[in-house]
Write an enzyme that holds these catalytic residues in place. Structure first.
Site, PDB file in Angstrom:
ATOM      1  N   SER A 192       0.851  -1.189   0.000  1.00 33.49           N
ATOM      2  CA  SER A 192       0.000   0.000   0.000  1.00 33.49           C
ATOM      3  C   SER A 192       0.888   1.240   0.000  1.00 33.49           C
ATOM      4  O   SER A 192       1.771   1.363   0.857  1.00 33.49           O
ATOM      5  CB  SER A 192      -0.885  -0.004   1.245  1.00 33.49           C
ATOM      6  OG  SER A 192      -1.681   1.168   1.270  1.00 33.49           O
ATOM      7  N   LYS A 239      -0.973  -0.747  -4.453  1.00 41.19           N
ATOM      8  CA  LYS A 239      -2.231  -0.068  -4.107  1.00 41.19           C
ATOM      9  C   LYS A 239      -1.893   1.386  -3.832  1.00 41.19           C
ATOM     10  O   LYS A 239      -1.036   1.665  -2.978  1.00 41.19           O
ATOM     11  CB  LYS A 239      -2.863  -0.718  -2.871  1.00 41.19           C
ATOM     12  CG  LYS A 239      -4.013   0.068  -2.258  1.00 41.19           C
ATOM     13  CD  LYS A 239      -4.750  -0.762  -1.211  1.00 41.19           C
ATOM     14  CE  LYS A 239      -4.499  -0.277   0.180  1.00 41.19           C
ATOM     15  NZ  LYS A 239      -5.328  -0.988   1.188  1.00 41.19           N
ATOM     16  N   LEU A 240      -2.539   2.286  -4.560  1.00 45.43           N
ATOM     17  CA  LEU A 240      -2.283   3.716  -4.363  1.00 45.43           C
ATOM     18  C   LEU A 240      -3.429   4.339  -3.577  1.00 45.43           C
ATOM     19  O   LEU A 240      -4.603   4.160  -3.943  1.00 45.43           O
ATOM     20  CB  LEU A 240      -2.182   4.433  -5.712  1.00 45.43           C
ATOM     21  CG  LEU A 240      -1.099   3.969  -6.694  1.00 45.43           C
ATOM     22  CD1 LEU A 240      -1.207   4.782  -7.987  1.00 45.43           C
ATOM     23  CD2 LEU A 240       0.288   4.059  -6.082  1.00 45.43           C
ATOM     24  N   LYS A 241      -3.107   5.082  -2.547  1.00 44.67           N
ATOM     25  CA  LYS A 241      -4.119   5.856  -1.840  1.00 44.67           C
ATOM     26  C   LYS A 241      -4.490   7.049  -2.716  1.00 44.67           C
ATOM     27  O   LYS A 241      -3.594   7.675  -3.308  1.00 44.67           O
ATOM     28  CB  LYS A 241      -3.566   6.358  -0.509  1.00 44.67           C
ATOM     29  CG  LYS A 241      -3.291   5.254   0.485  1.00 44.67           C
ATOM     30  CD  LYS A 241      -4.575   4.640   0.938  1.00 44.67           C
ATOM     31  CE  LYS A 241      -4.313   3.559   1.953  1.00 44.67           C
ATOM     32  NZ  LYS A 241      -5.562   2.983   2.456  1.00 44.67           N
ATOM     33  N   ASP A 272      -7.232   3.074  -3.523  1.00 47.50           N
ATOM     34  CA  ASP A 272      -8.027   3.036  -2.292  1.00 47.50           C
ATOM     35  C   ASP A 272      -8.368   4.469  -1.906  1.00 47.50           C
ATOM     36  O   ASP A 272      -7.484   5.280  -1.675  1.00 47.50           O
ATOM     37  CB  ASP A 272      -7.226   2.367  -1.167  1.00 47.50           C
ATOM     38  CG  ASP A 272      -8.043   2.247   0.113  1.00 47.50           C
ATOM     39  OD1 ASP A 272      -7.499   1.769   1.122  1.00 47.50           O
ATOM     40  OD2 ASP A 272      -9.243   2.619   0.106  1.00 47.50           O
ATOM     41  N   ASN A 301     -10.595   5.264   0.617  1.00 52.48           N
ATOM     42  CA  ASN A 301     -11.015   5.411   2.018  1.00 52.48           C
ATOM     43  C   ASN A 301     -12.221   6.355   2.157  1.00 52.48           C
ATOM     44  O   ASN A 301     -12.212   7.280   2.973  1.00 52.48           O
ATOM     45  CB  ASN A 301      -9.870   5.908   2.891  1.00 52.48           C
ATOM     46  CG  ASN A 301      -8.812   4.833   3.114  1.00 52.48           C
ATOM     47  OD1 ASN A 301      -7.700   4.946   2.645  1.00 52.48           O
ATOM     48  ND2 ASN A 301      -9.168   3.766   3.819  1.00 52.48           N
ATOM     49  N   GLU A 346     -11.178   0.817  -4.442  1.00 53.78           N
ATOM     50  CA  GLU A 346     -11.555   0.399  -3.093  1.00 53.78           C
ATOM     51  C   GLU A 346     -12.245   1.529  -2.345  1.00 53.78           C
ATOM     52  O   GLU A 346     -11.727   2.647  -2.289  1.00 53.78           O
ATOM     53  CB  GLU A 346     -10.304  -0.057  -2.326  1.00 53.78           C
ATOM     54  CG  GLU A 346     -10.573  -0.625  -0.952  1.00 53.78           C
ATOM     55  CD  GLU A 346      -9.310  -0.988  -0.207  1.00 53.78           C
ATOM     56  OE1 GLU A 346      -8.203  -0.893  -0.793  1.00 53.78           O
ATOM     57  OE2 GLU A 346      -9.411  -1.335   0.980  1.00 53.78           O
ATOM     58  N   ASP A 367     -14.273  -2.064   1.727  1.00 53.93           N
ATOM     59  CA  ASP A 367     -13.419  -2.270   2.904  1.00 53.93           C
ATOM     60  C   ASP A 367     -14.253  -1.869   4.119  1.00 53.93           C
ATOM     61  O   ASP A 367     -14.937  -2.679   4.728  1.00 53.93           O
ATOM     62  CB  ASP A 367     -12.146  -1.413   2.728  1.00 53.93           C
ATOM     63  CG  ASP A 367     -11.268  -1.338   3.983  1.00 53.93           C
ATOM     64  OD1 ASP A 367     -10.202  -0.696   3.924  1.00 53.93           O
ATOM     65  OD2 ASP A 367     -11.649  -1.904   5.036  1.00 53.93           O
ATOM     66  N   LYS A 420     -10.504  -7.639   6.447  1.00 48.48           N
ATOM     67  CA  LYS A 420      -9.620  -7.316   7.567  1.00 48.48           C
ATOM     68  C   LYS A 420     -10.273  -7.927   8.796  1.00 48.48           C
ATOM     69  O   LYS A 420     -11.400  -7.552   9.164  1.00 48.48           O
ATOM     70  CB  LYS A 420      -9.492  -5.808   7.754  1.00 48.48           C
ATOM     71  CG  LYS A 420      -8.804  -5.067   6.628  1.00 48.48           C
ATOM     72  CD  LYS A 420      -8.898  -3.565   6.857  1.00 48.48           C
ATOM     73  CE  LYS A 420      -8.153  -2.794   5.797  1.00 48.48           C
ATOM     74  NZ  LYS A 420      -8.334  -1.328   5.986  1.00 48.48           N
ATOM     75  N   GLY A 472      -4.550  -4.758   5.035  1.00 47.65           N
ATOM     76  CA  GLY A 472      -3.640  -4.550   6.164  1.00 47.65           C
ATOM     77  C   GLY A 472      -4.035  -3.324   6.967  1.00 47.65           C
ATOM     78  O   GLY A 472      -4.719  -2.430   6.472  1.00 47.65           O
TER      79      GLY A 472
HETATM   80  O1  LIG Z   1      -0.261  -2.671   4.338  1.00 48.08           O
HETATM   81  C1  LIG Z   1      -0.780  -2.259   5.389  1.00 48.08           C
HETATM   82  O2  LIG Z   1      -0.728  -2.830   6.481  1.00 48.08           O
HETATM   83  C2  LIG Z   1      -1.584  -0.956   5.288  1.00 48.08           C
HETATM   84  C3  LIG Z   1      -2.647  -1.085   4.242  1.00 48.08           C
HETATM   85  C4  LIG Z   1      -3.517   0.144   4.275  1.00 48.08           C
HETATM   86  O3  LIG Z   1      -3.428   0.985   3.410  1.00 48.08           O
HETATM   87  N1  LIG Z   1      -4.323   0.249   5.336  1.00 48.08           N
HETATM   88  C5  LIG Z   1      -5.128   1.449   5.524  1.00 48.08           C
HETATM   89  C6  LIG Z   1      -6.440   1.267   4.826  1.00 48.08           C
HETATM   90  O4  LIG Z   1      -7.133   2.259   4.636  1.00 48.08           O
HETATM   91  O5  LIG Z   1      -6.764   0.153   4.418  1.00 48.08           O
HETATM   92  C7  LIG Z   1      -5.218   1.726   7.001  1.00 48.08           C
HETATM   93  C8  LIG Z   1      -4.079   1.662   7.744  1.00 48.08           C
HETATM   94  C9  LIG Z   1      -4.094   1.902   9.124  1.00 48.08           C
HETATM   95  C10 LIG Z   1      -5.269   2.204   9.753  1.00 48.08           C
HETATM   96  C11 LIG Z   1      -6.445   2.265   9.000  1.00 48.08           C
HETATM   97  C12 LIG Z   1      -6.423   2.007   7.618  1.00 48.08           C
END
Ligand SMILES: O=C(O)CCC(=O)N[C@@H](C(=O)O)c1ccccc1
Length: 367
Positions: A134, A160-162, A187, A189, A212, A237, A261, A289
């Site tokens: 990510s 995976k790009l935010k 992603d 969010n 996502e 998610d 998750k 993750g």
């Molecule tokens: O690879 C990893 O562990 C992080 C993956 C990731 O981007 N997690 C994000 C998400 O929005 O999914 C996240 C991380 C920490 C807390 C909340 C969300």
């Protein structure tokens, strides 16, 4: 199995680099670990909630209080099996990440006592899983391309790009131009709305694996509205909090892929139920993750070994986020894969010294 002792560890681990998403910029991962002593042995659980309620309504201080004041008291003096924990904790509303932490610790202890790996217990069919990474929001496209190039060099098989409003088409287009047809997904969010349908229709040109959680957690019909107007598969998610909610989202056409998750859905046993419901609908899943330590990462690798985890997850090596992990054998990426622990329970051992170095507080819970 009887629970004799429980201790909460408040941990703060520095990240190798700031990790920016549409809802926060993290420079440290604050987290809570639960250590239990039972007559089957010691077990560890990792709470994936954030310090602040920005990803979901849960947050670490509340999770710690719920675990000590409402969850563990329900297990006191009982002859436990890990598979019965969610039933015993059921009357407590919500707090899925807190419940997942308790179930995970007891599952680890029970399986260590039975000399069974979590992967075997869950029904894992692989001894290694492909590794995806990510990538956070960056200050410039140049910085993003350097980061993506580095991860591809390390062997990551999926990027995976935010994204967020203002950081979407340009960075994705640049990554596509620079690196060609790599396995690529985004992603959001929950940072967009149905006013952004045109933007996601433009994103169709990039041939992404999925988009996502483009919209708000509760917006199932809005996700269905969007999914019907773009060719990129929609993955949920935050919206999927249980096997039932996965079935509802699929039935409504809100998604055609699910990010699982375990913490978000209440534990690894519910995560398996989500996996099974999705498999029954022909919907592929992947393991999301939450910037876990090697303890949570070990459980995620076991989960990701199940057969319907047909897309590459956030199954990155320990050094993606941490210079020092708190387990004795940090996860490493080898030929684009990460090994699934085969030892009893989580199959990893806590490095007590490394843990002590990042422990901010230890709290014994009266049982
Ligand atoms: O690879 C990893 O562990 C992080 C993956 C990731 O981007 N997690 C994000 C998400 O929005 O999914 C996240 C991380 C920490 C807390 C909340 C969300």
């Amino acid at each position: 199995m009887r629970l004799h002792r429980a201790e909460l560890f408040t941990v703060e681990m520095p990240l190798v680099s700031p990790f920016a998403t549409s809802f926060a910029v993290q420079t440290h991962r604050q987290l809570t670990l639960l250590r239990v002593e039972t007559d089957a042995g010691v077990g560890w659980g990792e709470c994936v909630a954030m310090a602040d309620p920005l990803y979901s309504s849960e947050y670490l201080a509340a999770a710690g209080q719920v675990i000590s004041d409402f969850l563990l008291p329900r297990l006191r003096g009982k002859d436990l099996s890990a598979s019965a924990v969610s039933h015993l904790l059921g009357p407590v509303k919500g707090h899925r990440m807190a419940k997942a932490t308790v179930e995970m610790a007891l599952l680890d202890a029970e399986l260590r006592g039975a000399s069974m790996s979590l992967s075997d217990y869950l029904g894992g069919v692989h001894d290694r899983v492909p590794s995806g990474v990510s990538v956070g929001i960056m200050d410039s496209v140049e910085e993003l391309l350097a980061a993506v190039g580095g991860y591809l060099e390390e062997g990551y098989q999926r990027i995976k790009l935010k994204i967020q409003p203002g950081w979407e088409l340009e960075p994705v287009r640049a990554v596509r131009r620079e690196f060609g047809d790599i396995a690529l997904q985004v992603d959001a969010n929950a940072a967009f709305t149905t006013a952004d349908v045109r933007l996601f229709q433009q994103m169709d040109e990039f041939g992404l694996l999925l988009v996502e959680q483009p919209l708000e957690d509760e917006d199932l019909t809005d996700h269905a509205f969007l999914a019907a107007r773009i060719s990129t598969p929609v993955c949920l998610d935050e919206s999927v909090v249980s096997a039932k909610s996965a079935a509802d989202a699929i039935a409504l056409g809100a998604c055609s892929v699910v990010n699982i998750k375990a913490g978000r859905v209440g534990g690894y046993l519910e995560a398996r139920r989500v996996h099974d419901v999705c498999a029954a609908h022909g919907v592929p899943v992947w393991c999301g993750g939450m910037v876990e330590t090697g303890i949570g990462r070990a459980a995620n690798m076991a989960l990701a070994a199940l057969p319907n985890f047909r897309l590459i997850g956030d199954t990155s090596a320990s050094d993606r986020f941490f210079t020092t992990d708190i387990i004795t054998q940090p996860f490493v990426i080898e030929d684009g894969y990460v090994a699934v622990p085969r030892g009893p329970g989580l199959g990893v051992e806590v490095d007590e010294q490394a843990l002590a170095a990042v422990t901010v507080a230890r709290t014994e819970i009266a049982l």
